[in-house]
Motif scaffolding. Structure first.
Motif, PDB file in Angstrom:
ATOM      1  N   THR A  40       0.500  -1.554   0.039  1.00  5.12           N
ATOM      2  CA  THR A  40       0.133   0.175   0.108  1.00  5.12           C
ATOM      3  C   THR A  40       0.803   1.099   0.085  1.00  5.12           C
ATOM      4  OG1 THR A  40      -0.707  -0.483   2.130  1.00  5.12           O
ATOM      5  CG2 THR A  40      -1.967  -0.857   1.149  1.00  5.12           C
ATOM      6  N   GLU A  41       1.794   1.365   0.469  1.00  2.00           N
ATOM      7  CA  GLU A  41       3.373   2.407   0.853  1.00  2.00           C
ATOM      8  C   GLU A  41       3.520   2.610  -1.060  1.00  2.00           C
ATOM      9  OE1 GLU A  41       5.315   2.758   4.592  1.00  2.00           O
ATOM     10  OE2 GLU A  41       5.563   0.899   3.155  1.00  2.00           O
ATOM     11  N   VAL A  42       4.092   1.547  -1.680  1.00  2.00           N
ATOM     12  CA  VAL A  42       3.922   1.633  -3.131  1.00  2.00           C
ATOM     13  C   VAL A  42       2.801   1.998  -3.957  1.00  2.00           C
ATOM     14  CG1 VAL A  42       5.066   0.451  -5.687  1.00  2.00           C
ATOM     15  CG2 VAL A  42       5.855   0.109  -2.785  1.00  2.00           C
ATOM     16  N   LYS A  43       1.729   1.718  -3.622  1.00  2.00           N
ATOM     17  CA  LYS A  43       0.669   2.239  -4.342  1.00  2.00           C
ATOM     18  C   LYS A  43       0.602   4.114  -4.035  1.00  2.00           C
ATOM     19  CE  LYS A  43      -1.893  -2.042  -4.918  1.00  2.00           C
ATOM     20  NZ  LYS A  43      -2.879  -2.830  -4.271  1.00  2.00           N
ATOM     21  N   SER A  44       0.070   4.098  -2.767  1.00  2.00           N
ATOM     22  CA  SER A  44       0.816   5.696  -2.241  1.00  2.00           C
ATOM     23  C   SER A  44       0.972   6.117  -3.325  1.00  2.00           C
ATOM     24  CB  SER A  44       0.522   4.907  -0.795  1.00  2.00           C
ATOM     25  OG  SER A  44       0.034   7.111  -0.354  1.00  2.00           O
ATOM     26  N   ASN A  68      10.482   9.053  10.269  1.00  2.00           N
ATOM     27  CA  ASN A  68       9.554  10.419  10.144  1.00  2.00           C
ATOM     28  C   ASN A  68       9.262  10.437   8.609  1.00  2.00           C
ATOM     29  OD1 ASN A  68       7.752  12.508  11.598  1.00  2.00           O
ATOM     30  ND2 ASN A  68       9.208  13.587  11.601  1.00  2.00           N
ATOM     31  N   ALA A  69       9.132   9.822   7.698  1.00  2.00           N
ATOM     32  CA  ALA A  69       8.943  10.414   6.774  1.00  2.00           C
ATOM     33  C   ALA A  69       7.261  10.292   6.277  1.00  2.00           C
ATOM     34  CB  ALA A  69       9.466   9.159   5.749  1.00  2.00           C
ATOM     35  N   ASN A  70       6.920  10.945   6.067  1.00  2.00           N
ATOM     36  CA  ASN A  70       5.034  10.797   5.761  1.00  2.00           C
ATOM     37  C   ASN A  70       4.596  10.261   4.691  1.00  2.00           C
ATOM     38  OD1 ASN A  70       2.350  10.854   6.720  1.00  2.00           O
ATOM     39  ND2 ASN A  70       1.720  12.753   6.307  1.00  2.00           N
ATOM     40  N   ILE A  71       4.408   8.912   4.151  1.00  2.00           N
ATOM     41  CA  ILE A  71       3.786   8.289   3.315  1.00  2.00           C
ATOM     42  C   ILE A  71       2.146   7.751   3.724  1.00  2.00           C
ATOM     43  CG2 ILE A  71       3.944   6.770   1.826  1.00  2.00           C
ATOM     44  CD1 ILE A  71       7.121   6.542   1.963  1.00  2.00           C
ATOM     45  N   PRO A  72       1.421   8.671   2.949  1.00  2.00           N
ATOM     46  CA  PRO A  72      -0.184   8.414   3.707  1.00  2.00           C
ATOM     47  C   PRO A  72      -0.663   7.315   3.704  1.00  2.00           C
ATOM     48  CG  PRO A  72      -0.342   9.914   1.648  1.00  2.00           C
ATOM     49  CD  PRO A  72       1.420   9.594   2.421  1.00  2.00           C
ATOM     50  N   GLU A  73      -1.363   7.141   3.891  1.00  2.00           N
ATOM     51  CA  GLU A  73      -2.561   5.972   3.810  1.00  2.00           C
ATOM     52  C   GLU A  73      -2.988   5.615   2.368  1.00  2.00           C
ATOM     53  OE1 GLU A  73      -5.583   5.209   7.324  1.00  2.00           O
ATOM     54  OE2 GLU A  73      -3.709   3.888   8.266  1.00  2.00           O
ATOM     55  N   ASN A  78      -7.759  -0.863   2.907  1.00  2.00           N
ATOM     56  CA  ASN A  78      -8.729  -1.789   3.553  1.00  2.00           C
ATOM     57  C   ASN A  78      -7.733  -1.963   4.913  1.00  2.00           C
ATOM     58  OD1 ASN A  78      -6.488  -3.929   3.639  1.00  2.00           O
ATOM     59  ND2 ASN A  78      -8.403  -5.806   2.403  1.00  2.00           N
ATOM     60  N   ARG A  79      -8.311  -2.702   5.728  1.00  2.00           N
ATOM     61  CA  ARG A  79      -7.487  -3.105   7.599  1.00  2.00           C
ATOM     62  C   ARG A  79      -6.001  -3.364   7.652  1.00  2.00           C
ATOM     63  NH1 ARG A  79     -11.182  -8.036   7.834  1.00  2.00           N
ATOM     64  NH2 ARG A  79      -9.231  -9.830   7.973  1.00  2.00           N
TER      65      ARG A  79
END
Length: 160
Positions: A40-44, A68-73, A78-79
């Motif tokens: 999901t991080e790669v997709k984001s 502290n790098a921010n990769i949003p959900e 999903n869960r």
């Protein structure tokens, strides 16, 4: 014989850039590192979201971690979605890790992320730099030089 390191990295799509780092630090050396990410991080990141403005890297137990790098959900996750600011392990060669460790411990330097990008093979990479912090007078001098170069370009364009 070892392959020489390229001057510029193969950046196809830049996702996040830390423009403030060049203002706050003297950049000494640049390195390219892989990042261990979840799906999901790669997709984001492919969607184009992520920030590294407040992030840094540190050496812990012979490993380098991006903190502290921010990769949003990811919006369609999903869960099993990831935590946005979790520490991420960086993939570097042992010699580079030792170089980072020595520079941070002995010389008081900082490991600063400059950009996250995808290379031509589609892999997410992080551009890291060994940097030394600037003091306020250094920042003013940098700004003064940048303004003079801009004014010089205008003069050359108008009268050249």
């Amino acid at each position: 014989m070892a392959k020489p390191r390229p001057e510029e990295f193969d950046k196809q799509k830049v996702v996040a850039e830390n423009r403030r780092a060049r203002y706050d630090y003297f950049i000494e050396d640049k390195y390219e590192a892989g990042i261990i990410l979840t799906g999901t991080e790669v997709k984001s990141l492919r969607f184009g979201s992520g920030t590294i403005a407040e992030s840094y890297a540190e050496v812990k137990d012979d490993e380098v971690w991006l903190i502290n790098a921010n990769i949003p959900e990811w919006s369609h996750g999903n869960r099993h979605n990831h935590t946005p600011t979790r520490p991420r392990k960086l993939l570097l060669k042992r010699r580079e890790i030792n170089k980072f460790y020595g520079a941070v411990m002995r010389k008081g330097m900082t490991i600063v992320p400059l950009s996250i990008y995808f290379n031509s093979k589609g892999k997410a990479k992080l551009e890291l730099a060994l940097a030394k912090g600037k003091k306020a007078p250094d920042k003013r001098a940098t700004e003064k030089d940048r303004d003079w170069k801009r004014q010089q370009g205008r003069l050359m364009r108008d009268h050249g």
